[in-house]
Scaffold this motif. Structure first.
Motif, PDB file in Angstrom:
ATOM      1  N   ASP A  59       0.812  -1.215   0.000  1.00  0.00           N
ATOM      2  CA  ASP A  59       0.000   0.000   0.000  1.00  0.00           C
ATOM      3  C   ASP A  59       0.848   1.268   0.000  1.00  0.00           C
ATOM      4  OD1 ASP A  59      -2.322  -1.483  -0.032  1.00  0.00           O
ATOM      5  OD2 ASP A  59      -2.585  -1.414   2.148  1.00  0.00           O
ATOM      6  N   ASP A  60       2.075   1.188   0.568  1.00  0.00           N
ATOM      7  CA  ASP A  60       2.931   2.375   0.609  1.00  0.00           C
ATOM      8  C   ASP A  60       3.870   2.463  -0.596  1.00  0.00           C
ATOM      9  OD1 ASP A  60       4.492   0.281   1.438  1.00  0.00           O
ATOM     10  OD2 ASP A  60       5.240   1.270   3.232  1.00  0.00           O
ATOM     11  N   GLY A  61       3.639   1.614  -1.618  1.00  0.00           N
ATOM     12  CA  GLY A  61       4.374   1.719  -2.871  1.00  0.00           C
ATOM     13  C   GLY A  61       5.664   0.923  -2.972  1.00  0.00           C
ATOM     14  N   LEU A  62       5.967   0.131  -1.951  1.00  0.00           N
ATOM     15  CA  LEU A  62       7.171  -0.686  -1.985  1.00  0.00           C
ATOM     16  C   LEU A  62       6.874  -2.018  -2.642  1.00  0.00           C
ATOM     17  CD1 LEU A  62       8.486  -0.083   1.646  1.00  0.00           C
ATOM     18  CD2 LEU A  62       9.217   1.045  -0.454  1.00  0.00           C
TER      19      LEU A  62
END
Length: 68
Positions: A59-62
């Protein structure tokens, strides 16, 4: 990432950086690539002897590798 493969451990070199396949230790993969100072691909050496890993985006783009 390039063609589904991830690269890590950049080391500086004249005119850019050399990056190594993230499967270097796990699969004894000796693929490396050279990017210039603008992060444009200059060349890639060798061929992968393994399939590209599967990643999932958090969800945080990692990106996290899915272990089989």
């Amino acid at each position: 990432m390039l063609n589904g493969y991830s690269f890590t451990n950049p080391s500086p070199m004249t005119g850019g950086e050399r990056w190594y396949c993230s499967g270097r230790l796990r699969w004894n993969c000796n693929v490396c690539l050279h990017v210039n100072d603008d992060y444009e691909l200059v060349c890639i050496a060798n061929e992968h002897g393994h399939s590209p890993p599967i990643y999932e985006k958090t969800d945080d783009g990692l990106y996290v590798e899915i272990m089989e």
